[in-house]
Design an enzyme around this catalytic site. Structure first.
Site, PDB file in Angstrom:
ATOM      1  N   LYS A  86       0.794  -1.219   0.000  1.00 36.32           N
ATOM      2  CA  LYS A  86       0.000   0.000   0.000  1.00 36.32           C
ATOM      3  C   LYS A  86       0.832   1.278   0.000  1.00 36.32           C
ATOM      4  O   LYS A  86       0.292   2.358  -0.214  1.00 36.32           O
ATOM      5  CB  LYS A  86      -0.976   0.011   1.169  1.00 36.32           C
ATOM      6  CG  LYS A  86      -1.937  -1.148   1.220  1.00 36.32           C
ATOM      7  CD  LYS A  86      -2.823  -1.350   0.000  1.00 36.32           C
ATOM      8  CE  LYS A  86      -3.659  -0.186  -0.395  1.00 36.32           C
ATOM      9  NZ  LYS A  86      -4.934  -0.612  -1.025  1.00 36.32           N
TER      10      LYS A  86
HETATM   11  N1  PMP Z   1      -3.041  -7.440   1.351  1.00 40.95           N
HETATM   12  C1  PMP Z   1      -2.960  -6.569   2.366  1.00 40.95           C
HETATM   13  C2  PMP Z   1      -2.261  -7.002   3.623  1.00 40.95           C
HETATM   14  C3  PMP Z   1      -3.526  -5.284   2.254  1.00 40.95           C
HETATM   15  O1  PMP Z   1      -3.457  -4.422   3.293  1.00 40.95           O
HETATM   16  C4  PMP Z   1      -4.195  -4.949   1.052  1.00 40.95           C
HETATM   17  C5  PMP Z   1      -4.815  -3.591   0.895  1.00 40.95           C
HETATM   18  N2  PMP Z   1      -5.921  -3.326   1.687  1.00 40.95           N
HETATM   19  C6  PMP Z   1      -4.284  -5.903   0.025  1.00 40.95           C
HETATM   20  C7  PMP Z   1      -3.673  -7.119   0.207  1.00 40.95           C
HETATM   21  C8  PMP Z   1      -5.076  -5.658  -1.240  1.00 40.95           C
HETATM   22  O2  PMP Z   1      -4.615  -4.658  -2.083  1.00 40.95           O
HETATM   23  P1  PMP Z   1      -5.585  -3.774  -2.958  1.00 40.95           P
HETATM   24  O3  PMP Z   1      -6.206  -2.746  -2.050  1.00 40.95           O
HETATM   25  O4  PMP Z   1      -4.709  -3.150  -3.975  1.00 40.95           O
HETATM   26  O5  PMP Z   1      -6.646  -4.616  -3.572  1.00 40.95           O
END
Ligand code: PMP
Length: 334
Positions: free
Chosen positions: A46
């Protein structure tokens, strides 16, 4: 003056290594590769989005020095916004569901964010963490990062994650796998890679309790049965970051195979990861088994196990959730 320039932390997001997952590659006859996003400054994928959203807002004149950024987040976006915000001269207010790990909540406080914990509510409820962030932004004239529906998130992955994977695999990537929180990672990376290689297979690995498998497989978000202990993923609506995204395959992945993968990687390959990484890797293995040997499959190692030591890496907690850390890796191939 030399051409060499030194930079602050906000110039060191991304350019993460692509790591070969040795045993799973051997077992499947594919190259299964994980993008080591846990090596970003804030420890997760992120950071790319936090930097992308801040930079986009600065360019639009929505953020000025000393301003406050407010965001509803499962933790990682808040961590990224806070450290990169500090690097750029902003403060943060973070709204986080109280169900998220104590490590993430404490870390956010120690980093200097103002943290407000709220009960977990669905998106349609006014007390939902995201809705609270939106309301506070309006009341206080703060900048709401709005990661779910701010397409600067998807853009950050289109501009950085996709090109890095393309370069690191010398264009040989044949499939990309990602779970969905906001959808930014899956959408932005897929869009870039498919522009380069239209035959690339884009795959969503979805935890139980979410609706993305149902959306990509059946075209509706009605099926969201079961549950998962994964944090940061598990989406039930089509965010703006997901709009118009076409992918080729979706899998529903339960928590146990993901935990089996995580403990194998920790004990035998020196990788200490969170559960969304395990779900991503389980999705990559499913595709390797479905399509067969010879592919180069890339997925995301979203964050490290450091933030989940009281949960995933705590035997008593695992037992409470009926998860077993001792199953052989081969059990996921059954
Ligand atoms: N894994 C973790 C540990 C996350 O914090 C996030 C983001 N919320 C994601 C995966 C998923 O990423 P995205 O928001 O780009 O779908």
């Amino acid at each position: 003056m030399s051409d060499f320039e030194y930079h602050g932390i906000d110039q060191h997001v991304g350019s993460t290594p692509l790591i070969r997952l040795r045993r799973l590659s051997e077992l499947t006859g594919c190259e299964i590769l994980g993008k080591a996003e846990f090596m970003n400054p804030g420890g997760s994928v992120k950071d790319r989005v936090a930097l992308g959203i801040i930079t986009d807002a600065e360019e639009r004149g929505w953020l000025n020095p000393g301003d406050t950024i407010v965001e509803g987040t499962a933790g990682n976006t808040g961590i990224g916004l806070t450290i990169l915000g500090h690097a750029r001269g902003y403060r943060t207010v973070i709204i986080i569901p109280e169900t998220q790990s104590a490590e993430k909540i404490n870390l956010l406080r120690n980093l200097g964010a103002e943290v407000i914990t709220v009960p977990e509510h669905p998106y349609t409820h006014p007390g939902n963490f995201n809705r609270v962030a939106q309301r506070l932004a309006a009341e206080n004239h703060w900048f709401w990062a709005n990661q779910f529906d701010n397409t600067a998130a998807r853009q950050a992955h289109y501009r950085t994650t996709g090109p890095e994977i393309w370069e690191q695999t010398r264009g040989e990537v044949s499939a990309f796998v990602s779970a969905v929180g906001t959808g930014g990672t899956l959408a932005g990376t897929t869009q870039f890679l498919k522009e380069r290689q239209p035959r690339l297979t884009a795959i969503c690995a979805d935890p139980y309790g979410a609706a993305m498998w149902s959306w990509f497989t059946h075209g509706h978000t009605d099926i969201r049965d079961g549950d998962s202990v994964a944090e940061g993923i598990g989406q039930t609506r089509i965010t703006k970051n997901l709009e118009n995204l076409v992918i080729d395959r979706a899998y529903r992945i339960s928590d146990q195979p993901a935990v089996t993968i995580l403990y194998h990687l920790l004990r035998e390959e020196g990788l200490f990861l969170g559960l969304s990484s395990g779900i991503n890797i389980a999705g990559a293995v499913r595709w390797a088994r479905e399509r067969g040997p010879g592919q180069t499959i890339v997925t995301i190692l979203c964050d490290s196990g450091l933030k989940y030591q009281s949960k995933l890496y705590n035997p008593a907690w695992l037992q409470e959730y009926h998860l077993d850390s001792g199953l052989p890796l081969e059990s996921i191939l059954a």
